[in-house]
Motif scaffolding. Structure first.
Motif, PDB file in Angstrom:
ATOM      1  N   LEU A 254       0.831  -1.200   0.000  1.00 50.01           N
ATOM      2  CA  LEU A 254       0.000   0.000   0.000  1.00 50.01           C
ATOM      3  C   LEU A 254       0.868   1.255   0.000  1.00 50.01           C
ATOM      4  O   LEU A 254       0.612   2.211  -0.761  1.00 50.01           O
ATOM      5  CB  LEU A 254      -0.923  -0.004   1.228  1.00 50.01           C
ATOM      6  N   LEU A 255       1.901   1.272   0.834  1.00 50.94           N
ATOM      7  CA  LEU A 255       2.816   2.415   0.859  1.00 50.94           C
ATOM      8  C   LEU A 255       3.516   2.581  -0.483  1.00 50.94           C
ATOM      9  O   LEU A 255       3.766   3.709  -0.936  1.00 50.94           O
ATOM     10  CB  LEU A 255       3.849   2.239   1.971  1.00 50.94           C
ATOM     11  N   ASN A 256       3.808   1.477  -1.137  1.00 49.74           N
ATOM     12  CA  ASN A 256       4.450   1.538  -2.453  1.00 49.74           C
ATOM     13  C   ASN A 256       3.540   2.191  -3.480  1.00 49.74           C
ATOM     14  O   ASN A 256       3.990   3.009  -4.299  1.00 49.74           O
ATOM     15  CB  ASN A 256       4.828   0.121  -2.894  1.00 49.74           C
ATOM     16  N   MET A 257       2.256   1.855  -3.431  1.00 53.74           N
ATOM     17  CA  MET A 257       1.307   2.471  -4.362  1.00 53.74           C
ATOM     18  C   MET A 257       1.156   3.962  -4.082  1.00 53.74           C
ATOM     19  O   MET A 257       1.082   4.778  -5.007  1.00 53.74           O
ATOM     20  CB  MET A 257      -0.049   1.768  -4.252  1.00 53.74           C
ATOM     21  N   LEU A 258       1.129   4.323  -2.807  1.00 53.32           N
ATOM     22  CA  LEU A 258       0.960   5.736  -2.443  1.00 53.32           C
ATOM     23  C   LEU A 258       2.171   6.579  -2.848  1.00 53.32           C
ATOM     24  O   LEU A 258       2.048   7.792  -3.042  1.00 53.32           O
ATOM     25  CB  LEU A 258       0.724   5.863  -0.936  1.00 53.32           C
ATOM     26  N   THR A 259       3.347   5.942  -2.963  1.00 52.07           N
ATOM     27  CA  THR A 259       4.561   6.665  -3.367  1.00 52.07           C
ATOM     28  C   THR A 259       4.876   6.453  -4.847  1.00 52.07           C
ATOM     29  O   THR A 259       6.008   6.663  -5.276  1.00 52.07           O
ATOM     30  CB  THR A 259       5.760   6.210  -2.517  1.00 52.07           C
ATOM     31  N   LEU A 260       3.849   6.004  -5.612  1.00 52.03           N
ATOM     32  CA  LEU A 260       4.003   5.811  -7.063  1.00 52.03           C
ATOM     33  C   LEU A 260       5.125   4.826  -7.392  1.00 52.03           C
ATOM     34  O   LEU A 260       5.936   5.044  -8.283  1.00 52.03           O
ATOM     35  CB  LEU A 260       4.255   7.158  -7.756  1.00 52.03           C
ATOM     36  N   LEU A 261       5.170   3.728  -6.636  1.00 54.38           N
ATOM     37  CA  LEU A 261       6.094   2.602  -6.852  1.00 54.38           C
ATOM     38  C   LEU A 261       7.554   2.928  -6.541  1.00 54.38           C
ATOM     39  O   LEU A 261       8.448   2.144  -6.892  1.00 54.38           O
ATOM     40  CB  LEU A 261       5.977   2.065  -8.285  1.00 54.38           C
ATOM     41  N   LEU A 262       7.797   4.050  -5.895  1.00 55.82           N
ATOM     42  CA  LEU A 262       9.182   4.395  -5.567  1.00 55.82           C
ATOM     43  C   LEU A 262       9.769   3.483  -4.494  1.00 55.82           C
ATOM     44  O   LEU A 262      10.995   3.405  -4.339  1.00 55.82           O
ATOM     45  CB  LEU A 262       9.259   5.848  -5.096  1.00 55.82           C
ATOM     46  N   LEU A 263       8.912   2.802  -3.754  1.00 57.11           N
ATOM     47  CA  LEU A 263       9.381   1.911  -2.698  1.00 57.11           C
ATOM     48  C   LEU A 263       9.517   0.459  -3.159  1.00 57.11           C
ATOM     49  O   LEU A 263       9.742  -0.431  -2.331  1.00 57.11           O
ATOM     50  CB  LEU A 263       8.436   1.968  -1.491  1.00 57.11           C
ATOM     51  N   THR A 264       9.393   0.209  -4.450  1.00 58.90           N
ATOM     52  CA  THR A 264       9.448  -1.174  -4.948  1.00 58.90           C
ATOM     53  C   THR A 264      10.697  -1.921  -4.492  1.00 58.90           C
ATOM     54  O   THR A 264      10.596  -3.064  -4.019  1.00 58.90           O
ATOM     55  CB  THR A 264       9.356  -1.190  -6.484  1.00 58.90           C
ATOM     56  N   PRO A 265      11.903  -1.354  -4.617  1.00 53.56           N
ATOM     57  CA  PRO A 265      13.086  -2.083  -4.128  1.00 53.56           C
ATOM     58  C   PRO A 265      13.017  -2.375  -2.630  1.00 53.56           C
ATOM     59  O   PRO A 265      13.410  -3.466  -2.191  1.00 53.56           O
ATOM     60  CB  PRO A 265      14.244  -1.136  -4.455  1.00 53.56           C
ATOM     61  N   LEU A 266      12.532  -1.417  -1.852  1.00 57.04           N
ATOM     62  CA  LEU A 266      12.437  -1.616  -0.404  1.00 57.04           C
ATOM     63  C   LEU A 266      11.411  -2.693  -0.077  1.00 57.04           C
ATOM     64  O   LEU A 266      11.629  -3.518   0.823  1.00 57.04           O
ATOM     65  CB  LEU A 266      12.059  -0.309   0.284  1.00 57.04           C
ATOM     66  N   VAL A 267      10.293  -2.719  -0.792  1.00 50.64           N
ATOM     67  CA  VAL A 267       9.271  -3.739  -0.573  1.00 50.64           C
ATOM     68  C   VAL A 267       9.837  -5.125  -0.843  1.00 50.64           C
ATOM     69  O   VAL A 267       9.587  -6.073  -0.086  1.00 50.64           O
ATOM     70  CB  VAL A 267       8.039  -3.473  -1.455  1.00 50.64           C
TER      71      VAL A 267
END
Length: 439
Positions: A254-267
């Motif tokens: 959910l956080l990844n979607m809210l940040t426009l996938l910028l957290l994909t590597p962290l996820v």
């Protein structure tokens, strides 16, 4: 009484510095070739943090390692390890020690030189074809009931033909347990379909109520797969928590979607940590030791590849022709497919540690893409009959590119397992065999 002797041992340490007359790239390539390690591990050695390359060495062996690494351009240092006491031979040495009643886990072993223990897959497509075709026919005849037994037979074949240091892996699940889990899942699905046809609101409530069960199913699935896998008669285990699974399943995406996938590597890193850090071999924990920057660099390279091929395809279509642009787009897609298919596995396995042992994965993107495409083509033109050969071929390549970097030996795990109080068999009845993996 016994008299203590002290053995002086040495270690080789490295802080990423290079000697004059060498270039950084040259030294990196030399060290990578000497230790036969991946690009990721090579980068960590040159990160500036002092690392122990070899330990438990005699003075003569330490000098040999120092000479070889110096010739490679690495500014390494020899230092003495803390002294360890060993018992000198005496008249009591031939007397067998009394049986130990201490149930504590053994103390950590001293570090020693690492040796590569490669994986290998010894199965053949022809042999597996007989298992595969019988599984399909019996599953059809029994209206799907035999699928649980088919799953066990398939896993037993691939586990049993995967070997390391002369020993095979084992798959120990009971088909009846798998069948129970599938019947429960089928009952839930039927109930949902009936409710959706009769009462839409009730079906919606049912679906919402099912959401909290997803993390629980993830944990039970991973534990089921782990606890029914063994090596040298020692079972694996999974001790991940519900809260961690909830974060991986819902919060981080959910956080990844809210940040426009910028957290994909962290996820992805969080997912890898959840799986690796919750896993056990006997009583010993696995650990994922990876820097978040490695994941961002990996995805950054993938993004650059996608942008480069996308721009090239667009320009080709605009100024040369649609056909050439389409070809470039397809090549770009296949390049990305191989990059992620091989790279994610390499990233995960090279960051996993078990006690003092490491893992290596050297999958090549081009080779992975070629095997996948050629397998898919042959499966299609044979109307599916090539499937057993395709699965064996991929399993053989993955095993050939994977190794465990063993420091000392693996026998200490057996000693630890003997002290484990286990009631594992009592906890398998409520497990599901849902697939959930890191790679």
């Amino acid at each position: 009484m016994t008299k203590e002797l002290y053995t002086e041992l040495y270690q080789i340490t490295f802080a990423g510095q290079i000697l004059e007359g060498f270039t950084d790239t040259e030294v990196r390539n030399n060290v990578k070739a000497l230790f036969r390690i991946s690009d990721q591990r090579t980068a960590r050695l040159f990160s500036g943090t002092r690392t122990t390359l070899k330990s438990g060495l005699s003075h003569d062996d330490a000098l040999i390692y120092h000479e070889r690494l110096t010739k490679a351009g690495a500014a390494v240092q020899i230092s003495a390890q803390p002294r360890t006491a060993t018992n000198a031979p005496s008249a009591e040495a031939n007397t067998p020690p009394p049986a130990s009643t201490d149930t504590r886990q053994p103390e950590p072993r001293p570090a020693g030189p690492q040796q590569e223990a490669p994986f290998e897959f010894t199965g053949s497509g022809r042999e597996y074809f007989g298992i595969w075709i019988v599984n399909i026919l019996l599953t059809i005849v029994t209206l799907g009931i035999y699928s649980a037994w088919a799953t066990v037979r398939n896993n037993q074949y691939f586990y049993g033909n995967t070997r390391m240091e002369g020993a095979s892996f084992q798959y120990l699940a009971s088909p009846v347990t798998i069948l129970k889990g599938r019947l429960i899942a089928l009952a839930v699905l039927v109930a949902y379909v009936v409710l959706s046809e009769m009462y839409v609101e009730a079906a919606l409530v049912f679906a919402i109520a099912f959401i909290p069960l997803v993390p629980w199913i993830m944990v039970r699935s991973l534990r089921f797969q782990a606890i029914n896998s063994a090596y040298r008669n020692i079972r694996f285990d999974f001790q991940g928590k519900y809260g961690e699974a909830f974060m991986v399943a819902f919060v981080w995406p959910l956080l990844n979607m809210l940040t426009l996938l910028l957290l994909t590597p962290l996820v992805m890193k969080k997912t890898h940590e959840f799986i690796a850090n919750g896993s056990r071999y006997g009583t010993t924990e696995f650990q994922l030791k990876a820097d978040t920057g490695e994941y961002y660099r990996f995805f950054g390279k993938g993004l650059l590849i996608a942008v480069a091929f996308g721009v090239a395809a667009f320009l080709a279509m605009r100024h040369i022709g649609f056909t050439l642009g389409s070809v470039i787009a397809v090549i770009g897609y296949l390049t990305l497919f191989g990059y992620f298919m091989a790279g994610i596995a390499n990233l995960f396995l090279c960051a996993v540690h078990l006690d003092s042992h490491d893992f290596e994965s050297r999958l090549q993107p081009l080779q992975m893409t070629w095997i996948y495409l050629s397998n898919s083509f042959l499966v299609v033109i044979t109307l599916g009959l090539f499937t057993p050969w395709a699965k064996v071929r991929m399993a053989r390549y993955r095993a050939a590119c994977t190794a465990m970097m063993v420091r000392g030996d693996l026998n200490h795990f057996v000693a630890a397992e003997q002290n484990r109080t286990s009631a594992l068999g009592q906890e398998l009845g409520d497990a599901f065999d849902v697939d959930f993996a890191a790679i």
